[in-house]
Write an enzyme that holds these catalytic residues in place. Sequence first.
Site, PDB file in Angstrom:
ATOM      1  N   ALA A  18       1.322  28.731  76.880  1.00 41.51           N
ATOM      2  CA  ALA A  18       0.589  29.453  75.843  1.00 41.51           C
ATOM      3  C   ALA A  18       1.484  29.778  74.663  1.00 41.51           C
ATOM      4  O   ALA A  18       1.457  30.876  74.115  1.00 41.51           O
ATOM      5  CB  ALA A  18      -0.020  30.729  76.424  1.00 41.51           C
ATOM      6  N   GLY A  19       2.304  28.794  74.253  1.00 38.65           N
ATOM      7  CA  GLY A  19       3.022  28.925  72.988  1.00 38.65           C
ATOM      8  C   GLY A  19       2.134  28.383  71.875  1.00 38.65           C
ATOM      9  O   GLY A  19       0.919  28.194  72.056  1.00 38.65           O
ATOM     10  N   SER A  47       7.673  30.445  70.679  1.00 36.77           N
ATOM     11  CA  SER A  47       6.887  30.564  69.441  1.00 36.77           C
ATOM     12  C   SER A  47       6.850  32.008  68.934  1.00 36.77           C
ATOM     13  O   SER A  47       6.879  32.245  67.734  1.00 36.77           O
ATOM     14  CB  SER A  47       5.460  30.086  69.685  1.00 36.77           C
ATOM     15  OG  SER A  47       5.462  28.760  70.148  1.00 36.77           O
ATOM     16  N   GLN A  51      11.794  33.176  63.906  1.00 37.40           N
ATOM     17  CA  GLN A  51      12.092  34.147  62.849  1.00 37.40           C
ATOM     18  C   GLN A  51      11.872  33.557  61.473  1.00 37.40           C
ATOM     19  O   GLN A  51      11.127  34.085  60.656  1.00 37.40           O
ATOM     20  CB  GLN A  51      13.553  34.595  62.962  1.00 37.40           C
ATOM     21  CG  GLN A  51      13.869  35.356  64.219  1.00 37.40           C
ATOM     22  CD  GLN A  51      15.340  35.755  64.288  1.00 37.40           C
ATOM     23  OE1 GLN A  51      16.178  35.227  63.568  1.00 37.40           O
ATOM     24  NE2 GLN A  51      15.638  36.696  65.163  1.00 37.40           N
ATOM     25  N   GLU A 117      16.067  27.208  53.480  1.00 43.11           N
ATOM     26  CA  GLU A 117      16.898  27.204  54.690  1.00 43.11           C
ATOM     27  C   GLU A 117      17.849  26.021  54.648  1.00 43.11           C
ATOM     28  O   GLU A 117      17.619  25.054  53.905  1.00 43.11           O
ATOM     29  CB  GLU A 117      16.022  27.158  55.952  1.00 43.11           C
ATOM     30  CG  GLU A 117      15.475  28.529  56.311  1.00 43.11           C
ATOM     31  CD  GLU A 117      14.749  28.557  57.637  1.00 43.11           C
ATOM     32  OE1 GLU A 117      14.573  27.502  58.260  1.00 43.11           O
ATOM     33  OE2 GLU A 117      14.358  29.665  58.045  1.00 43.11           O
ATOM     34  N   HIS A 228      22.044  26.608  68.334  1.00 45.86           N
ATOM     35  CA  HIS A 228      21.982  27.404  67.107  1.00 45.86           C
ATOM     36  C   HIS A 228      23.357  27.984  66.861  1.00 45.86           C
ATOM     37  O   HIS A 228      23.961  28.550  67.775  1.00 45.86           O
ATOM     38  CB  HIS A 228      20.937  28.520  67.221  1.00 45.86           C
ATOM     39  CG  HIS A 228      20.545  29.048  65.884  1.00 45.86           C
ATOM     40  ND1 HIS A 228      21.379  29.837  65.138  1.00 45.86           N
ATOM     41  CD2 HIS A 228      19.437  28.857  65.139  1.00 45.86           C
ATOM     42  CE1 HIS A 228      20.784  30.127  63.990  1.00 45.86           C
ATOM     43  NE2 HIS A 228      19.597  29.533  63.964  1.00 45.86           N
ATOM     44  N   ARG A 270      22.803  22.316  61.228  1.00 46.82           N
ATOM     45  CA  ARG A 270      23.090  23.146  62.404  1.00 46.82           C
ATOM     46  C   ARG A 270      24.210  22.612  63.285  1.00 46.82           C
ATOM     47  O   ARG A 270      25.069  23.358  63.732  1.00 46.82           O
ATOM     48  CB  ARG A 270      21.837  23.209  63.281  1.00 46.82           C
ATOM     49  CG  ARG A 270      20.954  24.300  62.859  1.00 46.82           C
ATOM     50  CD  ARG A 270      19.854  24.535  63.800  1.00 46.82           C
ATOM     51  NE  ARG A 270      19.043  25.547  63.136  1.00 46.82           N
ATOM     52  CZ  ARG A 270      17.795  25.793  63.399  1.00 46.82           C
ATOM     53  NH1 ARG A 270      17.174  25.118  64.327  1.00 46.82           N
ATOM     54  NH2 ARG A 270      17.153  26.725  62.753  1.00 46.82           N
ATOM     55  N   HIS A 329      19.344  26.203  71.749  1.00 47.61           N
ATOM     56  CA  HIS A 329      18.236  26.704  70.938  1.00 47.61           C
ATOM     57  C   HIS A 329      16.990  25.828  71.011  1.00 47.61           C
ATOM     58  O   HIS A 329      15.868  26.343  71.069  1.00 47.61           O
ATOM     59  CB  HIS A 329      18.725  26.805  69.500  1.00 47.61           C
ATOM     60  CG  HIS A 329      17.741  27.395  68.555  1.00 47.61           C
ATOM     61  ND1 HIS A 329      17.176  28.643  68.734  1.00 47.61           N
ATOM     62  CD2 HIS A 329      17.208  26.911  67.401  1.00 47.61           C
ATOM     63  CE1 HIS A 329      16.346  28.899  67.731  1.00 47.61           C
ATOM     64  NE2 HIS A 329      16.339  27.863  66.920  1.00 47.61           N
ATOM     65  N   ARG A 364      17.075  18.533  64.749  1.00 46.49           N
ATOM     66  CA  ARG A 364      15.868  19.092  64.128  1.00 46.49           C
ATOM     67  C   ARG A 364      16.215  19.831  62.838  1.00 46.49           C
ATOM     68  O   ARG A 364      17.164  20.603  62.789  1.00 46.49           O
ATOM     69  CB  ARG A 364      15.228  20.081  65.101  1.00 46.49           C
ATOM     70  CG  ARG A 364      14.067  20.843  64.544  1.00 46.49           C
ATOM     71  CD  ARG A 364      13.534  21.787  65.579  1.00 46.49           C
ATOM     72  NE  ARG A 364      14.402  22.915  65.774  1.00 46.49           N
ATOM     73  CZ  ARG A 364      14.132  24.158  65.381  1.00 46.49           C
ATOM     74  NH1 ARG A 364      13.003  24.423  64.754  1.00 46.49           N
ATOM     75  NH2 ARG A 364      14.968  25.147  65.623  1.00 46.49           N
TER      76      ARG A 364
END
Length: 493
Positions: A18-19, A47, A51, A117, A228, A270, A329, A364
Site C-alpha cells: 500500500a505504497g 512513499s 521528502q 535537486e 543516499h 548521488r 536508499h 536513479r
Amino acid sequence: MSKALLSALAGQPVIVGAGLAGLSAALHLRQPCVILTPSPLGLEAASSLAQGGIAAAIGSDDFPELHAADTLAAGAGLSVPEVVRRVTTAAPQVIQTLLDWGVPFARKNGVLDLHLEAAHSRKRILHIGGDGSGAAIMQTLIRRVLARENITVLEDTSLKGFMVQDGRLRGVHTSAGFLPTSACLVASGGIGALYSEATSPSTVSGSGLAHAARAGARVADMEFTQFHPTALKTGSMTGRRPLVSEAVRGAGAILVNEKGERFTDELQSRDVVARAIFAHIREGHDVFLDGRRLRETVFSQQFPAITAACHAIGVDPEKSPIPVSPAMHYHMGGLDVDARGRTSVSGVWAAGEAACTGLHGANRLASNSLLEAFLTGQWAAEDIDHVGYQHILLRSVPTRQAHSQFSGQIPKLMSEYAGILRDETGLQTLLHAALPDVETNDGALVAALVAQSALKRRESRGSHYRTDYPEITDPYRTTLTFSDLPVPERLLS
Ligand SMILES: Cc1cc2nc3c(=O)[nH]c(=O)nc-3n(C[C@H](O)[C@H](O)[C@H](O)COP(=O)(O)OP(=O)(O)OC[C@H]3O[C@@H](n4cnc5c(N)ncnc54)[C@H](O)[C@@H]3O)c2cc1C
C-alpha cells in the site's frame, strides 16, 4: 479474518503493498480489488517518507525532453530510452491528476513552486510542506481509497507466496489464508530492510520480489542499489535512518568534515557524493551537512520534518552542522516488467520500486521514483482491467508453508559486501552465505540475486562500484531467474 471474507474476495485482482504504486493501481482499477498491507494504510511505506517531492517538466523553461536527458545521464547508459521518454512525457499529466485529486502542492504567489535537486538541469520538483511531500500525497490517495467501494484493504496481511499451475497464476498465499486469483500486482517496494543502515521502513524487505522470483519471475538490474549520501547519523547507527534530503543541498547546505573543511562538490549525482563521503569517513573523518546559511530560506521553515529528526538526536540544524553518512536508499533493480507492467509469469504484474522498468538504469535521478510508482501502478491497473477476470480452476487444494522473512545475518552481509564498494571476494562470500537459504528465506534469496548480478557485472557503472573492476565497459543489462542461481541440487525442495 473470516474465511467468509476471504472467499468473498476470491477472483479479485490482488495488490501487494500500500505504497504509492499500490494505491495508484487500486484507484485506477475499474474492477473490485484487494490490497494487502502488513501495517495500517500509509504507515511503513517508503512513499510516506519521501521528502523532496515529485519531478515533472512543468516550468516555463522546462520540457519533457530535458527531463528525459537528465534521467538518461543519471542512468549511466543503462536507462531504456523509450521508457524514459514515456515516463517524462506523462509526468505533467500525473501532476494534473494529483492536483485534481486534491494534492496541495506548494505554491509561490499562486504559481506552483518548483525546487531544484542535484543532477536536474531545471527547477522541476513539486513538493508539499517543505519536506513532507510523500506523506501529503499518500494522505490524499488514502482518503480516495477509503471512499471507494470497489477496494478492500486487508491490513495486517502479507503476501506469503504464489500458486502457479501450468505457467499461470492461480492464487496467492497470504498470512490470512489462500486467495484464488488470476491477477496479482507486486507493489511491495524496495529492499532497504536487507541492509543494516537504510532510509526505508522495516517492512520494505524485498519479500514480494522474492516470492515472485521463486515462482519463476525474471529479475533485472539487481546489482544497482542506490545509497543516499546524507542519512542522519543517529546514535544507534542501525535500522532505519532519517533522511536529510537532497533539497537541503539544493538550498545551499555544504558538506564539511569535523574541521569545517569542504571535501567534495555537493551537487554531483548521488553515487559520486555517496562514494566521496564513504571514502572520507574511511580516512577517519566525521562528515556533516552544514545548513546554517541557506539561500532564500530558514532551515526549520523549509525542512520541518528534518528539523524534528535533528532535534531528536540533540542537533539544532540552524546552530550546528548535521552529522551524516550514506545509507541504502533505493533499489533500481527489481522484477523485470514490460511496458504494461507484466512480469515473465503470466498473471503477475509489478509496479513501483519492486519493478525494474528500465527508467533508472544504473542510477536513479532524485524525485523520479514517486513519479514512476504512480505511473507504473496506473499502467499495470489498465492492463489488468484489459485482461479481465479469469475463472480459476484449481486441480488440487493448495498447501504451502509460509516463508520466513528474514535472516539475522543478511543485513550485516549486504552492507559489508553489496554496499558502496564491492569486489569478487566479498560478493562470493555474500552469495555463498545466502545460497543455502534461498528456498525458504526471502532475504537470502534477494541477497543471492543481488550478489550474483553484481558478480556478473565486471565493471563500475552508476551506483555499482567494483574496486576490482573500476573501469566502465560497453553497456549491457543483467537479468536472472531463480534457476540461474548456483543452488546445490541437494538444497532444492
Ligand atoms: C526516506 C525516503 C525519502 C524518499 N524521498 C523521495 C522523494 O522525495 N522523491 C521520490 O521520487 N522518491 C523518494 N524516495 C523513494 C520513493 O519514496 C520510493 O521509491 C517509492 O515511494 C516506492 O513506492 P512503492 O509504492 O513502490 O513502495 P513503498 O512506498 O515502499 O510501499 C511498499 C509497500 O509494500 C508493503 N509490503 C512489503 N512487503 C509486503 C508483503 N510481503 N505483503 C504485503 N505488503 C508488503 C510495505 O509494507 C509497503 O507498504 C524516498 C525514499 C525514502 C525511503
